[in-house]
Design an enzyme around this catalytic site. Structure first.
Site, PDB file in Angstrom:
ATOM      1  N   ARG A 191       0.861  -1.189   0.000  1.00 11.33           N
ATOM      2  CA  ARG A 191       0.000   0.000   0.000  1.00 11.33           C
ATOM      3  C   ARG A 191       0.894   1.234   0.000  1.00 11.33           C
ATOM      4  O   ARG A 191       1.897   1.291   0.716  1.00 11.33           O
ATOM      5  CB  ARG A 191      -0.894   0.034   1.246  1.00 11.33           C
ATOM      6  CG  ARG A 191      -2.127  -0.845   1.163  1.00 11.33           C
ATOM      7  CD  ARG A 191      -3.149  -0.324   0.149  1.00 11.33           C
ATOM      8  NE  ARG A 191      -4.337  -1.161   0.044  1.00 11.33           N
ATOM      9  CZ  ARG A 191      -4.480  -2.194  -0.785  1.00 11.33           C
ATOM     10  NH1 ARG A 191      -3.500  -2.545  -1.583  1.00 11.33           N
ATOM     11  NH2 ARG A 191      -5.612  -2.879  -0.810  1.00 11.33           N
ATOM     12  N   GLU A 227      -3.629   7.644  -5.350  1.00  8.75           N
ATOM     13  CA  GLU A 227      -3.722   6.994  -6.666  1.00  8.75           C
ATOM     14  C   GLU A 227      -4.905   7.572  -7.429  1.00  8.75           C
ATOM     15  O   GLU A 227      -5.967   7.755  -6.827  1.00  8.75           O
ATOM     16  CB  GLU A 227      -3.883   5.483  -6.490  1.00  8.75           C
ATOM     17  CG  GLU A 227      -2.643   4.863  -5.836  1.00  8.75           C
ATOM     18  CD  GLU A 227      -2.726   3.355  -5.636  1.00  8.75           C
ATOM     19  OE1 GLU A 227      -3.731   2.741  -6.052  1.00  8.75           O
ATOM     20  OE2 GLU A 227      -1.789   2.790  -5.060  1.00  8.75           O
ATOM     21  N   HIS A 287      -0.678   0.067  -9.832  1.00  9.88           N
ATOM     22  CA  HIS A 287      -1.455  -0.843  -8.978  1.00  9.88           C
ATOM     23  C   HIS A 287      -1.966  -2.061  -9.770  1.00  9.88           C
ATOM     24  O   HIS A 287      -3.145  -2.408  -9.714  1.00  9.88           O
ATOM     25  CB  HIS A 287      -2.622  -0.112  -8.303  1.00  9.88           C
ATOM     26  CG  HIS A 287      -3.006  -0.753  -6.992  1.00  9.88           C
ATOM     27  ND1 HIS A 287      -3.331  -0.050  -5.861  1.00  9.88           N
ATOM     28  CD2 HIS A 287      -3.111  -2.065  -6.626  1.00  9.88           C
ATOM     29  CE1 HIS A 287      -3.616  -0.879  -4.874  1.00  9.88           C
ATOM     30  NE2 HIS A 287      -3.492  -2.119  -5.323  1.00  9.88           N
TER      31      HIS A 287
HETATM   32  N1  LIG Z   1      -0.660  -4.198  -5.228  1.00  8.51           N
HETATM   33  C1  LIG Z   1      -1.631  -5.080  -5.217  1.00  8.51           C
HETATM   34  O1  LIG Z   1      -2.244  -5.298  -6.270  1.00  8.51           O
HETATM   35  C2  LIG Z   1      -1.972  -5.836  -3.947  1.00  8.51           C
HETATM   36  C3  LIG Z   1      -2.710  -7.037  -4.060  1.00  8.51           C
HETATM   37  C4  LIG Z   1      -2.966  -7.773  -2.914  1.00  8.51           C
HETATM   38  C5  LIG Z   1      -2.544  -7.327  -1.680  1.00  8.51           C
HETATM   39  N2  LIG Z   1      -1.861  -6.152  -1.598  1.00  8.51           N
HETATM   40  C6  LIG Z   1      -1.406  -5.665  -0.270  1.00  8.51           C
HETATM   41  O2  LIG Z   1      -0.483  -6.616   0.256  1.00  8.51           O
HETATM   42  C7  LIG Z   1      -0.631  -6.633   1.676  1.00  8.51           C
HETATM   43  C8  LIG Z   1      -0.094  -7.947   2.228  1.00  8.51           C
HETATM   44  O3  LIG Z   1      -0.890  -9.017   1.770  1.00  8.51           O
HETATM   45  P1  LIG Z   1      -0.736 -10.487   2.378  1.00  8.51           P
HETATM   46  O4  LIG Z   1      -1.682 -11.359   1.626  1.00  8.51           O
HETATM   47  O5  LIG Z   1       0.683 -10.902   2.468  1.00  8.51           O
HETATM   48  O6  LIG Z   1      -1.299 -10.241   3.846  1.00  8.51           O
HETATM   49  P2  LIG Z   1      -1.095 -11.152   5.141  1.00  8.51           P
HETATM   50  O7  LIG Z   1      -2.168 -10.730   6.084  1.00  8.51           O
HETATM   51  O8  LIG Z   1      -0.992 -12.592   4.753  1.00  8.51           O
HETATM   52  O9  LIG Z   1       0.337 -10.686   5.697  1.00  8.51           O
HETATM   53  C9  LIG Z   1       0.566  -9.449   6.311  1.00  8.51           C
HETATM   54  C10 LIG Z   1       1.619  -9.671   7.393  1.00  8.51           C
HETATM   55  O10 LIG Z   1       1.942  -8.396   7.955  1.00  8.51           O
HETATM   56  C11 LIG Z   1       2.164  -8.591   9.333  1.00  8.51           C
HETATM   57  N3  LIG Z   1       1.961  -7.340  10.060  1.00  8.51           N
HETATM   58  C12 LIG Z   1       0.804  -6.705  10.348  1.00  8.51           C
HETATM   59  N4  LIG Z   1       1.036  -5.556  11.021  1.00  8.51           N
HETATM   60  C13 LIG Z   1       2.382  -5.467  11.147  1.00  8.51           C
HETATM   61  C14 LIG Z   1       3.254  -4.525  11.755  1.00  8.51           C
HETATM   62  N5  LIG Z   1       2.759  -3.423  12.364  1.00  8.51           N
HETATM   63  N6  LIG Z   1       4.594  -4.743  11.705  1.00  8.51           N
HETATM   64  C15 LIG Z   1       5.091  -5.839  11.088  1.00  8.51           C
HETATM   65  N7  LIG Z   1       4.310  -6.801  10.508  1.00  8.51           N
HETATM   66  C16 LIG Z   1       2.983  -6.608  10.541  1.00  8.51           C
HETATM   67  C17 LIG Z   1       1.166  -9.661   9.760  1.00  8.51           C
HETATM   68  O11 LIG Z   1       1.618 -10.325  10.927  1.00  8.51           O
HETATM   69  C18 LIG Z   1       1.140 -10.567   8.531  1.00  8.51           C
HETATM   70  O12 LIG Z   1       2.017 -11.671   8.690  1.00  8.51           O
HETATM   71  C19 LIG Z   1      -2.146  -6.425   1.882  1.00  8.51           C
HETATM   72  O13 LIG Z   1      -2.430  -5.887   3.143  1.00  8.51           O
HETATM   73  C20 LIG Z   1      -2.531  -5.506   0.747  1.00  8.51           C
HETATM   74  O14 LIG Z   1      -2.552  -4.178   1.233  1.00  8.51           O
HETATM   75  C21 LIG Z   1      -1.568  -5.403  -2.699  1.00  8.51           C
END
Ligand SMILES: NC(=O)c1ccc[n+]([C@@H]2O[C@H](COP(=O)([O-])OP(=O)(O)OC[C@H]3O[C@@H](n4cnc5c(N)ncnc54)[C@H](O)[C@@H]3O)[C@@H](O)[C@H]2O)c1
Length: 317
Positions: free
Chosen positions: A234, A263, A282
């Site tokens: 993000r 965005e 994105h």
């Molecule tokens: N660009 C895109 O098209 C796109 C697509 C899908 C997801 N995303 C983004 O990717 C992010 C991650 O997705 P994911 O499937 O891996 O999510 P996920 O929930 O599997 O993993 C996120 C990880 O972040 C950790 N976390 C949360 N808060 C934290 C903090 N303060 N400090 C350190 N670690 C922390 C959690 O413990 C978790 O393991 C999503 O939140 C989304 O915003 C972007």
């Protein structure tokens, strides 16, 4: 009959959603809401809301008269005020597992293109320059530490790919057990070590109040001068004004960004003029297959709520 309101979408058609939601016995009303006012006008009386990017903030949630569920098309739920939804007894669901490979592929593609300086070399060649050595120093991938902020689904898929290139693997995620790191062969770092040790740092955190500007002036200054920063999570995780300045000063050297604080990225944003940044709009989540999967899974989650069943993927309990 229940009313489902689809607040906004970027798909060519929502016929899949209509078929699944109407089969569950609900009416589907669609819009292209941009503001909280737009959402309330469309969805004030919705039983269930399906949203892509529209803001479902505290003002919107306070104005809903009978909503019992909100489904977000995607993984991130930062456009929804989870605390406000909870206080109104509205359940929120996301689609956590539809594009893990796509985002991991895109993250590694950005990192590889930058490390191998593909874009800069291509630009130079087209300008008539034929040189053996790329513009910047080129450390070998097999000697690099490929680190992720977050060690969730996407970060793990990224690190599995990085392992193939012989990189040392590392991550920061205080919510994942030490055993999970050991089992995956990934070094567990604190934030100071993460920024100092990473040759490639790829961000995979949710955007929350705590992670907002996770990468700021101070953290950028801790990075190695040849380091590569990748953000496909993000935009709000990075202070992009600070990043544009840091890139201009060469620390980190390169950045691959799929997401931005605002965005679309503003036309006059300094990142647009920064040759050491590789920018995509994105698109990390997108493939021919993932988009169809997302639409079907989101509609099925809505249908569950219409039928009075619990969500399969409830968030922010
Ligand atoms: N660009 C895109 O098209 C796109 C697509 C899908 C997801 N995303 C983004 O990717 C992010 C991650 O997705 P994911 O499937 O891996 O999510 P996920 O929930 O599997 O993993 C996120 C990880 O972040 C950790 N976390 C949360 N808060 C934290 C903090 N303060 N400090 C350190 N670690 C922390 C959690 O413990 C978790 O393991 C999503 O939140 C989304 O915003 C972007």
């Amino acid at each position: 009959m229940s009313l489902v309101c689809l607040t906004d979408y970027g798909f060519k058609s929502v016929e899949t959603e209509r078929r699944i939601i109407e089969a569950a016995g609900a009416e589907l009303r669609t819009g292209q809401c941009k503001t909280p006012g737009d959402v309330l006008e469309l969805a004030r009386d919705a039983d269930v809301i399906l949203a892509q990017w529209a803001p479902l903030n505290a003002e919107v949630i306070a104005g809903l008269t009978r909503c019992r569920g909100i489904v977000r098309y995607g993984i991130g739920v930062d456009n929804i005020d989870l605390a406000a939804a909870k206080s109104r007894g509205i359940a929120v669901a996301n689609i956590p597992d539809y594009c893990i490979d796509e985002v991991a592929d895109h993250s590694v593609a950005l990192a590889l293109a930058l490390v191998r300086q593909l874009v800069a070399t291509d630009r130079r060649l087209r300008m008539g320059e034929w040189k053996i050595t790329p513009p910047l120093p080129v450390p070998a991938l097999r000697h690099m530490t490929f680190a992720t902020a977050g060690f969730g689904r996407i970060a793990r898929a990224v690190l599995q790919r990085a392992a193939v290139f012989g990189c040392r693997l590392a991550a920061y995620d205080p919510f994942v057990s030490k055993d999970a790191f050991v089992a995956a062969g990934v070094a567990r770092l604190d934030p100071d070590a993460l920024f100092a040790e990473a040759d490639i740092l790829s961000l995979h955190l949710p955007l929350t109040a705590e992670t907002s500007h996770f990468v700021d002036y101070r953290r950028l200054a801790q990075m190695k001068s040849h380091a590569v920063l990748v953000n496909t999570a993000r935009g709000g995780l990075v202070d992009t004004t600070a990043l544009a300045q840091a890139l201009a000063q060469g620390r980190p050297a390169l950045a691959g960004l799929d997401v931005f604080e605002k965005e679309p990225l503003e036309m006059d944003h300094p990142l647009r003029g920064q040759p050491n940044a590789l920018l995509t709009s994105h698109t990390a989540w997108f493939s021919n297959e993932s988009v169809l999967e997302l639409q079907r899974l989101a509609a099925e989650e809505v249908a569950r709520c219409v039928r009075g069943e619990p969500f399969k993927n409830r968030v922010g309990l």
